[in-house]
Each structure stands twice: as structure tokens, then as C-alpha cells.
Scaffold this motif. Structure first.
Motif, PDB file in Angstrom:
ATOM      1  N   THR A 119    -104.314 -13.907  31.203  1.00  0.00           N
ATOM      2  CA  THR A 119    -105.296 -14.237  32.216  1.00  0.00           C
ATOM      3  C   THR A 119    -106.711 -14.175  31.642  1.00  0.00           C
ATOM      4  N   ASN A 120    -107.584 -14.885  32.277  1.00  0.00           N
ATOM      5  CA  ASN A 120    -109.001 -14.760  31.965  1.00  0.00           C
ATOM      6  C   ASN A 120    -109.395 -13.317  32.292  1.00  0.00           C
ATOM      7  N   ALA A 121    -110.187 -12.701  31.439  1.00  0.00           N
ATOM      8  CA  ALA A 121    -110.551 -11.289  31.621  1.00  0.00           C
ATOM      9  C   ALA A 121    -111.158 -11.015  32.994  1.00  0.00           C
ATOM     10  N   LYS A 122    -111.881 -11.987  33.547  1.00  0.00           N
ATOM     11  CA  LYS A 122    -112.517 -11.739  34.850  1.00  0.00           C
ATOM     12  C   LYS A 122    -111.510 -11.635  35.993  1.00  0.00           C
ATOM     13  N   TYR A 123    -110.240 -12.004  35.733  1.00  0.00           N
ATOM     14  CA  TYR A 123    -109.201 -11.893  36.756  1.00  0.00           C
ATOM     15  C   TYR A 123    -108.154 -10.834  36.415  1.00  0.00           C
ATOM     16  N   SER A 124    -108.398 -10.030  35.399  1.00  0.00           N
ATOM     17  CA  SER A 124    -107.372  -9.110  34.906  1.00  0.00           C
ATOM     18  C   SER A 124    -106.961  -8.049  35.932  1.00  0.00           C
ATOM     19  N   TYR A 125    -107.793  -7.764  36.892  1.00  0.00           N
ATOM     20  CA  TYR A 125    -107.485  -6.754  37.917  1.00  0.00           C
ATOM     21  C   TYR A 125    -106.909  -7.386  39.184  1.00  0.00           C
ATOM     22  N   LEU A 126    -106.913  -8.699  39.258  1.00  0.00           N
ATOM     23  CA  LEU A 126    -106.646  -9.418  40.499  1.00  0.00           C
ATOM     24  C   LEU A 126    -105.158  -9.631  40.741  1.00  0.00           C
ATOM     25  N   SER A 127    -104.719  -9.333  41.951  1.00  0.00           N
ATOM     26  CA  SER A 127    -103.347  -9.620  42.370  1.00  0.00           C
ATOM     27  C   SER A 127    -103.367 -10.021  43.839  1.00  0.00           C
ATOM     28  N   SER A 128    -102.330 -10.711  44.256  1.00  0.00           N
ATOM     29  CA  SER A 128    -102.210 -11.089  45.665  1.00  0.00           C
ATOM     30  C   SER A 128    -102.172  -9.853  46.557  1.00  0.00           C
ATOM     31  N   SER A 129    -101.512  -8.810  46.091  1.00  0.00           N
ATOM     32  CA  SER A 129    -101.413  -7.573  46.883  1.00  0.00           C
ATOM     33  C   SER A 129    -102.785  -6.963  47.125  1.00  0.00           C
ATOM     34  N   VAL A 131    -105.669  -8.541  47.054  1.00  0.00           N
ATOM     35  CA  VAL A 131    -106.406  -9.458  47.930  1.00  0.00           C
ATOM     36  C   VAL A 131    -106.015  -9.215  49.387  1.00  0.00           C
ATOM     37  N   LYS A 132    -104.719  -9.105  49.647  1.00  0.00           N
ATOM     38  CA  LYS A 132    -104.263  -8.873  51.026  1.00  0.00           C
ATOM     39  C   LYS A 132    -104.773  -7.538  51.572  1.00  0.00           C
ATOM     40  N   GLU A 133    -104.752  -6.521  50.729  1.00  0.00           N
ATOM     41  CA  GLU A 133    -105.222  -5.212  51.181  1.00  0.00           C
ATOM     42  C   GLU A 133    -106.710  -5.249  51.513  1.00  0.00           C
ATOM     43  N   VAL A 134    -107.505  -5.834  50.630  1.00  0.00           N
ATOM     44  CA  VAL A 134    -108.949  -5.923  50.868  1.00  0.00           C
ATOM     45  C   VAL A 134    -109.214  -6.731  52.143  1.00  0.00           C
ATOM     46  N   ALA A 135    -108.543  -7.871  52.288  1.00  0.00           N
ATOM     47  CA  ALA A 135    -108.739  -8.719  53.470  1.00  0.00           C
ATOM     48  C   ALA A 135    -108.313  -8.002  54.746  1.00  0.00           C
ATOM     49  N   SER A 136    -107.222  -7.255  54.682  1.00  0.00           N
ATOM     50  CA  SER A 136    -106.728  -6.563  55.881  1.00  0.00           C
ATOM     51  C   SER A 136    -107.695  -5.483  56.356  1.00  0.00           C
ATOM     52  N   GLY A 138    -110.951  -5.841  56.103  1.00  0.00           N
ATOM     53  CA  GLY A 138    -112.214  -6.485  56.439  1.00  0.00           C
ATOM     54  C   GLY A 138    -113.134  -6.733  55.257  1.00  0.00           C
ATOM     55  N   GLY A 139    -112.639  -6.532  54.041  1.00  0.00           N
ATOM     56  CA  GLY A 139    -113.466  -6.762  52.856  1.00  0.00           C
ATOM     57  C   GLY A 139    -113.605  -8.238  52.523  1.00  0.00           C
ATOM     58  N   CYS A 140    -114.614  -8.551  51.745  1.00  0.00           N
ATOM     59  CA  CYS A 140    -114.896  -9.928  51.346  1.00  0.00           C
ATOM     60  C   CYS A 140    -114.017 -10.321  50.155  1.00  0.00           C
ATOM     61  N   VAL A 141    -113.301 -11.414  50.290  1.00  0.00           N
ATOM     62  CA  VAL A 141    -112.440 -11.893  49.207  1.00  0.00           C
ATOM     63  C   VAL A 141    -112.864 -13.273  48.695  1.00  0.00           C
ATOM     64  N   LYS A 142    -114.060 -13.720  49.076  1.00  0.00           N
ATOM     65  CA  LYS A 142    -114.459 -15.101  48.770  1.00  0.00           C
ATOM     66  C   LYS A 142    -114.557 -15.404  47.281  1.00  0.00           C
ATOM     67  N   GLU A 143    -114.764 -14.403  46.433  1.00  0.00           N
ATOM     68  CA  GLU A 143    -114.814 -14.656  44.988  1.00  0.00           C
ATOM     69  C   GLU A 143    -113.447 -14.452  44.328  1.00  0.00           C
ATOM     70  N   LEU A 144    -112.452 -14.102  45.113  1.00  0.00           N
ATOM     71  CA  LEU A 144    -111.123 -13.807  44.585  1.00  0.00           C
ATOM     72  C   LEU A 144    -110.113 -14.915  44.831  1.00  0.00           C
ATOM     73  N   VAL A 145    -110.380 -15.731  45.855  1.00  0.00           N
ATOM     74  CA  VAL A 145    -109.451 -16.780  46.267  1.00  0.00           C
ATOM     75  C   VAL A 145    -110.229 -18.054  46.607  1.00  0.00           C
ATOM     76  N   PRO A 146    -109.537 -19.201  46.645  1.00  0.00           N
ATOM     77  CA  PRO A 146    -110.212 -20.423  47.085  1.00  0.00           C
ATOM     78  C   PRO A 146    -110.716 -20.277  48.527  1.00  0.00           C
ATOM     79  N   PRO A 147    -111.756 -21.021  48.899  1.00  0.00           N
ATOM     80  CA  PRO A 147    -112.308 -20.916  50.258  1.00  0.00           C
ATOM     81  C   PRO A 147    -111.265 -21.091  51.365  1.00  0.00           C
TER      82      PRO A 147
END
Length: 159
Positions: A119-129, A131-136, A138-147
Motif C-alpha cells: 500500500t501507499n504509506a499514507k494508507y498503511s493504517y487504513l482499513s474498512s473496519s 472507517v466504519k468505527e470512526v463513521a459510527s 460521528g468522525g470525519c472520514v472524507k479523506e479516507l474514502v471516496p465522497p
């Protein structure tokens, strides 16, 4: 023609997944993003929703198609006449599991090769899990997923 499959649950697709898709699409004649339908898991998004989000997110890449599968990945690969499986790796911890899967797939069908893409280093910490936790919460995920995915997550969690 080199046909590759990039399998995963993609629940939801992240910018890390899209990075692997874009880079893989330059390496192979045709890339099939294969969404796993696993009845034993309880995904946030249906297979149909995941396929729609991925299709819209990769519509600009002409040699990418999106499909789904259940059962053995090697059976799906044979059906699609694919000889390559693409797996994205974020960290060493991913490698151990993915190596095990690659060796089993090779045992099941010696014609299929697995290609690991870091993976690109800027995404090395990123997972769907994550993203779902942050979104659930109320956190901002706009830089983690497509709009489109960020909007669908807001709808799912009413945030």
C-alpha cells in the motif's frame, strides 16, 4: 491477456483499496474487483451497495470491472479466466495471513499466481473496519474514502 482479480469484502471501499486498484490496473490487461459474498459475516453494506460504490469510484479506469463471488476464489478465477490474484499489503502482519492464503490457492490451482502490492504509506493504517468505527462515532472520514462512500456512511449511521 493478463487477467487479474483483486478480491475483498470492500465493506466499504476505501482510498487504500482504490490506490491498489489504480496501480494494479496499470499492470494487467484486465482487473476484476471481486466483492466477497460471505453469508457468515454481517456486513454494513449489501453486496449490491458495495458493487455500486466501487463501480462509481473506478468508472474512469477502463480496464476495471466489478463483480462478486462466493465460495473458493480459485473457482471464481477459473470462471473468469484469471491467472493472477492481487493482494494489497499494509504491514508485515498482513503478509503472514496473505502468504498462507496464497499458498493454499496455489495448492488448489497451480496455474494461479498471487501478486502482493504494498500500500501507499499514507494508507498503511487504513482499513474498512477503522472507517466504519470512526463513521459510527460521528468522525470525519472524507479523506479516507471516496465522497460517495462518505455520504453512504453518513446515511447508514444517521450522522
Amino acid at each position: 491477456m493478463n487477467v487479474a482479480i483483486y478480491p475483498g469484502s470492500f465493506d466499504p471501499v476505501t482510498n487504500g483499496h482504490l490506490d491498489i486498484i489504480e496501480r494494479s490496473s496499470r499492470l494487467f490487461d484486465r482487473l476484476i474487483v471481486a466483492v466477497l459474498r460471505n453469508p457468515s459475516k454481517k456486513p454494513l453494506f449489501t453486496v449490491e451497495e458495495r458493487i455500486e460504490m466501487i463501480k462509481k469510484s473506478v468508472s474512469h479506469i477502463k480496464n476495471v470491472e466489478v463483480d462478486y463471488f462466493s465460495g473458493l476464489l480459485v473457482d471464481f478465477a477459473r470462471l473468469k479466466k484469471a491467472c493472477i490474484i492481487v493482494k494489497g499489503l499494509r504491514a508485515v502482519s498482513d503478509f503472514e495471513y496473505e502468504l498462507q492464503m496464497a499458498l493454499m490457492n496455489k495448492k488448489l490451482d497451480e496455474e494461479i499466481e498471487t501478486v502482493f502490492i504494498m500500500t501507499n504509506a499514507k494508507y498503511s493504517y487504513l482499513s474498512s473496519s477503522i472507517v466504519k468505527e470512526v463513521a459510527s462515532l460521528g468522525g470525519c472520514v472524507k479523506e479516507l474514502v471516496p465522497p460517495l462512500v462518505a455520504e453512504k456512511l453518513r446515511e447508514k449511521f444517521n450522522k
